[in-house]
Scaffold this active site. Structure first.
Site, PDB file in Angstrom:
ATOM      1  N   LYS A 134       0.749  -1.175   0.003  1.00 57.31           N
ATOM      2  CA  LYS A 134      -0.254   0.194   0.260  1.00 57.31           C
ATOM      3  C   LYS A 134       0.943   1.576   0.557  1.00 57.31           C
ATOM      4  O   LYS A 134       1.782   1.815   0.802  1.00 57.31           O
ATOM      5  CB  LYS A 134      -0.944  -0.209   1.753  1.00 57.31           C
ATOM      6  CG  LYS A 134      -1.821   1.446   1.604  1.00 57.31           C
ATOM      7  CD  LYS A 134      -2.841   0.723   2.447  1.00 57.31           C
ATOM      8  CE  LYS A 134      -4.154   1.807   1.976  1.00 57.31           C
ATOM      9  NZ  LYS A 134      -3.839   3.248   2.066  1.00 57.31           N
ATOM     10  N   ARG A 155      -7.786  12.519  -6.299  1.00 57.85           N
ATOM     11  CA  ARG A 155      -9.045  11.512  -6.438  1.00 57.85           C
ATOM     12  C   ARG A 155      -9.486  12.839  -5.316  1.00 57.85           C
ATOM     13  O   ARG A 155     -11.162  13.138  -5.448  1.00 57.85           O
ATOM     14  CB  ARG A 155      -8.821  10.820  -4.604  1.00 57.85           C
ATOM     15  CG  ARG A 155     -10.010  10.658  -3.936  1.00 57.85           C
ATOM     16  CD  ARG A 155      -9.153   9.294  -2.630  1.00 57.85           C
ATOM     17  NE  ARG A 155     -10.235   8.255  -2.208  1.00 57.85           N
ATOM     18  CZ  ARG A 155     -11.310   8.930  -1.685  1.00 57.85           C
ATOM     19  NH1 ARG A 155     -10.756  10.349  -1.356  1.00 57.85           N
ATOM     20  NH2 ARG A 155     -12.151   8.588  -1.127  1.00 57.85           N
ATOM     21  N   LYS A 308      -7.459  -8.161  -2.462  1.00 55.71           N
ATOM     22  CA  LYS A 308      -8.017  -7.417  -3.357  1.00 55.71           C
ATOM     23  C   LYS A 308      -8.172  -9.289  -3.461  1.00 55.71           C
ATOM     24  O   LYS A 308      -7.334  -9.608  -4.247  1.00 55.71           O
ATOM     25  CB  LYS A 308      -7.692  -6.900  -4.616  1.00 55.71           C
ATOM     26  CG  LYS A 308      -6.865  -5.972  -4.075  1.00 55.71           C
ATOM     27  CD  LYS A 308      -6.189  -4.552  -5.707  1.00 55.71           C
ATOM     28  CE  LYS A 308      -5.994  -3.508  -4.807  1.00 55.71           C
ATOM     29  NZ  LYS A 308      -5.298  -2.660  -6.095  1.00 55.71           N
TER      30      LYS A 308
HETATM   31  S1  IVH Z   1      -6.468   0.040  -4.800  1.00 56.03           S
HETATM   32  C1  IVH Z   1     -11.237   0.665  -3.840  1.00 56.03           C
HETATM   33  N1  IVH Z   1      -4.058  -0.578  -3.982  1.00 56.03           N
HETATM   34  O1  IVH Z   1      -4.539   3.763  -0.065  1.00 56.03           O
HETATM   35  C2  IVH Z   1      -9.784   0.602  -3.303  1.00 56.03           C
HETATM   36  N2  IVH Z   1      -5.147   2.261  -3.510  1.00 56.03           N
HETATM   37  O2  IVH Z   1      -7.056   3.998   1.649  1.00 56.03           O
HETATM   38  C3  IVH Z   1      -8.778   1.436  -4.589  1.00 56.03           C
HETATM   39  N3  IVH Z   1      -3.119   2.973  -2.091  1.00 56.03           N
HETATM   40  O3  IVH Z   1      -7.526   5.883  -1.783  1.00 56.03           O
HETATM   41  C4  IVH Z   1      -7.993   2.045  -3.760  1.00 56.03           C
HETATM   42  N4  IVH Z   1      -1.690   1.606  -3.131  1.00 56.03           N
HETATM   43  O4  IVH Z   1      -4.778   5.689  -2.796  1.00 56.03           O
HETATM   44  C5  IVH Z   1      -5.434   0.262  -3.690  1.00 56.03           C
HETATM   45  N5  IVH Z   1      -2.342  -1.381  -4.067  1.00 56.03           N
HETATM   46  C6  IVH Z   1      -3.384  -0.198  -4.293  1.00 56.03           C
HETATM   47  C7  IVH Z   1      -2.528   0.652  -3.378  1.00 56.03           C
HETATM   48  C8  IVH Z   1      -4.230   1.886  -2.803  1.00 56.03           C
HETATM   49  C9  IVH Z   1      -2.142   2.514  -1.898  1.00 56.03           C
HETATM   50  C10 IVH Z   1      -4.137   4.184  -1.553  1.00 56.03           C
HETATM   51  C11 IVH Z   1      -5.647   4.598  -2.727  1.00 56.03           C
HETATM   52  C12 IVH Z   1      -6.400   4.512  -2.275  1.00 56.03           C
HETATM   53  C13 IVH Z   1      -6.006   4.131  -0.769  1.00 56.03           C
HETATM   54  C14 IVH Z   1      -7.311   3.458  -0.207  1.00 56.03           C
END
Ligand code: IVH
Length: 716
Positions: A134, A155, A308
């Site tokens: 993340k 965003r 995911k």
């Molecule tokens: S998926 C519907 N994958 O984390 C979800 N988010 O707390 C879509 N982020 O706003 C996000 N790494 O800025 C996803 N591998 C990753 C991520 C990630 C960082 C951030 C992103 C998001 C936030 C959510």
């Protein structure tokens, strides 16, 4: 804030004393925030871009000279604030959502369990997960039409972001044209813009030398670098991009998350090289552990990992709960820690008189932010005999001068978790918790009662509304966004007006304008004709107020926003609430029973209402205030869906959706999904095999719908 001095030509930043710089830094921060709000939230800028830039420049120059003033709250650090330049807004074709958090393995287990139940999978059915770091950067949505990049948007609030296309085009990791043949006509690629740790440090060095914005962490510096009016500045800042998600797609090129990651690469994107496909919970947990070990060595900040569900058809069925997907979760890393020195302990007095001891630290970086204040909770915590403090510190007390270990977990407020006795200076003494309020009245302090009437850990001033600290805190709450929401009357302004004696209680806010021929606000530094007019306009706009806001703004103990709303909806009008509250304060049993019968209202709230209206001082405050404002009757909950506010029961076999999916949809549309039928039920949705519930529905005369009727009713 300079109190009554008139405006004069500004001194060069280089010639300011530290104390002067601090005062000006605070004032500019307020002013800039105010202009940002006018510009971004209200679309009503009151100064030109050039004037705004001049304010920002002076502010940045002060922070460059005194980096210790930079906090994560500073306008220079806010993602939603422009360092220079302003951007067009873009509505996202599909909202950009956030992720739910897991901290413990148990949370991950429950996450997987929820998915299994929702999809009605058997124990032997395998769920594959894509596991990804993340990245702690900024999420970005890149829209390609006919393979060409057309818009790049931040965003923002999730529904609407800012158009930073020109700046994004300067990133090497973002292709202007998607590679490969047969790319879908519309592709929205989403991912994270970040700055490497070493680039962040080097950038801050350069910024300091040039008297420019100093950034608190790589994330803020990535945000600041993107929000430049001049794309050549963005180009000079080394920003990276990892693709990991998508928005609108006219066709899906792959059926899985991991497939999509491969597709992003083929299109010319970078994806995170640590991403793995996991086939079991054990593999997820092992992934988390492995990435955490590597964390310090990575050249970019990460704050956890994301799991995911790999199958996209499952992602679609799982859908979302409010603003987070059911098919993904962020597994955060445990708190980061750092050692520093506790310089002082200050006591803050809250609105209800309760004391919060705040530790003033030698500033230290923990998990990407500079921490200089830390809550010490209460007297027992400082003594090392209460709650977490005891467990973590083994009974050791906290003293001024101690070397302490500070921990910060995610968005949680930093805590002192350890005291290093070996480093304790010789002449320290245990901290003496004040017996008197630090306010000028020096009123006695008592231990606060808990909701169950026992002695709690918190100390309170007994001065009640005679205590000036409590009065001023109440005024801050009163004017705040959640209560009367008066623009231009923030905490600093309230403090200032209170100190000057201009606003001593809420009603005074509404008489300010009439008294201004004596006060002459426009002559005070930081105020001009325009801002004074704006303030009075803002106050005038709030002369009509919703009942729930009014009740919340009174500042009764145990009456937060949700409770205020429940009281407002239950009473309907101010008159009815007020009559009831006065009777409750006198101990009238019928009135108490009536309030108790309201949805969500119980003993604690009733005590708070009674205590408040039992005080003649408060009754006076309320009476004077109600002469100044019009309180609107409470609104019924509204939503534009046909089933909002209705209670629905699903029974029998559903064919087009699972029971959980049906309930989730109903809730999303504002309906309540219930398990049993009563006369309060509005609809029973019955599939084949429905039994006793159908009979119950007939008994109570509740309309029975087929699955198709239901879908028609909700318009799906
Ligand atoms: S998926 C519907 N994958 O984390 C979800 N988010 O707390 C879509 N982020 O706003 C996000 N790494 O800025 C996803 N591998 C990753 C991520 C990630 C960082 C951030 C992103 C998001 C936030 C959510």
């Amino acid at each position: 804030m300079a109190k009554t001095a008139k405006a004069k030509a500004p001194t060069d930043v280089a010639d300011l004393t530290k104390a002067q710089a601090k005062v000006e830094h605070k004032r500019l921060a307020l002013e800039i925030e105010n202009h940002n709000k006018l510009y971004y939230q209200e679309d009503a800028p009151r100064i030109s871009d050039a004037e705004y830039d001049a304010l920002r420049q002076r502010f940045d120059a002060i922070e460059a000279r005194f980096p210790e003033f930079v906090t994560s709250e500073s306008p220079s650090q806010k993602v939603g604030a422009a360092p220079s330049g302003r951007f067009k807004k873009v509505r996202h074709a599909l909202p950009m959502l956030s992720l739910d958090n897991a901290f413990a393995e148990q949370d991950v287990l429950e996450f997987a369990g929820r998915i299994r139940r929702f999809l009605k999978l058997g124990d032997d059915d395998k769920i594959d997960f894509s596991a990804e770091p993340k990245i702690d950067g900024l999420s970005m949505s890149l829209r390609y039409e006919g393979g060409e990049l057309v818009t790049a948007a931040t965003r923002g609030n999730g529904a609407e972001g800012e158009d930073v296309t020109a700046n994004i085009r300067t990133l090497e990791d973002v292709p202007n044209k998607l590679k490969g043949r047969n790319v879908p006509e519309i592709c929205e690629v989403r991912g994270e813009v970040y700055m490497t740790k070493h680039a962040f440090l080097a950038l801050n060095e350069r910024q300091k030398a040039a008297g420019d914005t100093i950034f608190a962490n790589p994330r803020n510096s990535a945000a600041g670098s993107l929000r430049q009016k001049d794309p050549s500045i963005t180009a000079s800042r080394p920003l990276g991009f990892f693709a990991y998600a998508w928005g609108e797609m006219s066709a899906m090129p792959e059926a899985t998350q991991s497939g999509m990651i491969g597709w992003f690469q083929r299109c010319g994107f970078k994806t995170n090289p640590l991403t793995r496909l996991c086939h079991s919970l054990e593999q997820l947990v092992a992934f988390h552990r492995k990435i955490e070990e590597q964390r310090a060595e990575l050249d970019y900040d990460i704050d956890g990992v994301v799991y995911k569900v790999d199958r996209i058809d499952w992602q679609e069925r799982l859908g979302f709960v409010s603003r987070t997907p059911r098919w993904a979760i962020a597994h955060k890393f445990p708190a980061e820690r750092a050692m520093t020195v506790l310089r002082d302990i200050e006591i803050q007095v809250g609105r209800t008189g309760s004391f919060t001891p705040v530790g003033k630290l030698e500033p230290v970086g923990v998990g990407g932010v500079i921490v200089q204040n830390v809550t010490l909770h209460n007297e027992d915590y400082i003594k090392g005999i209460g709650g977490d403090g005891e467990q973590l510190r083994d009974g050791r007390d906290i003293r001024i001068g101690d070397a302490v270990v500070v921990q910060r977990a995610g968005d949680v407020i930093p805590q002192v978790v350890d005291v290093i006795l070996d480093k304790r200076p010789k002449n320290t003494k245990p901290f003496q918790f004040p017996k008197k309020c630090p306010c000028p009245l020096h009123t006695d302090v008592v231990r606060e009662e808990t909701a169950t009437g026992e002695e709690g850990a918190r100390a309170r001033c007994t001065g009640e509304f005679a205590c000036p600290y409590q009065k001023v805190e109440h005024l801050k709450l009163f004017a705040s966004r959640r209560a009367f929401d008066i623009d231009g009357l923030g905490e600093k302004q309230i403090e200032f007006f209170f100190e000057q004696g201009w606003v001593k209680e809420p009603a005074d806010i509404f008489t300010l304008e009439a008294r201004n021929n004596k006060i002459k606000l426009e002559e005070i530094e930081g105020y001009g004709q325009t801002s004074v007019r704006n303030l009075f306009d803002a106050i005038r706009r709030r002369r009509e107020i919703a009942l729930e806001r009014f009740i919340f703004a009174l500042g009764m103990r145990h009456v937060g926003e949700t409770t205020a709303l429940a009281l407002a909806r239950g009473s309907g009008s101010w008159k009815s609430f007020h009559d009831g509250a006065l009777k409750v304060a006198k101990g009238d049993e019928d009135a108490i029973a009536e309030m108790d019968a309201l949805d969500q209202i119980g003993d604690t709230v009733i005590k708070g209402v009674a205590a408040y209206f039992g005080e003649s001082h408060n009754r006076g405050v309320v009476e004077r205030l109600t002469k100044e404002v019009t309180i609107l009757d409470a609104e019924k909950p509204k939503s534009n869906s046909a089933v909002a506010g209705k209670t629905v029961v699903f029974t029998g076999a559903l064919e087009q959706m699972t029971r959980d999916e049906a309930k989730a949809t109903a809730e999303r549309l504002g309906a309540k999904a219930s398990g049993s039928v009563s006369k309060k039920t509005d609809y029973v949705v019955a599939g084949p095999g429905a039994g006793s519930k159908l009979a119950e529905a007939k008994k109570h005369g509740v309309p029975v719908l087929s699955e198709d009727d239901w879908l028609k009713l909700i318009g799906e």
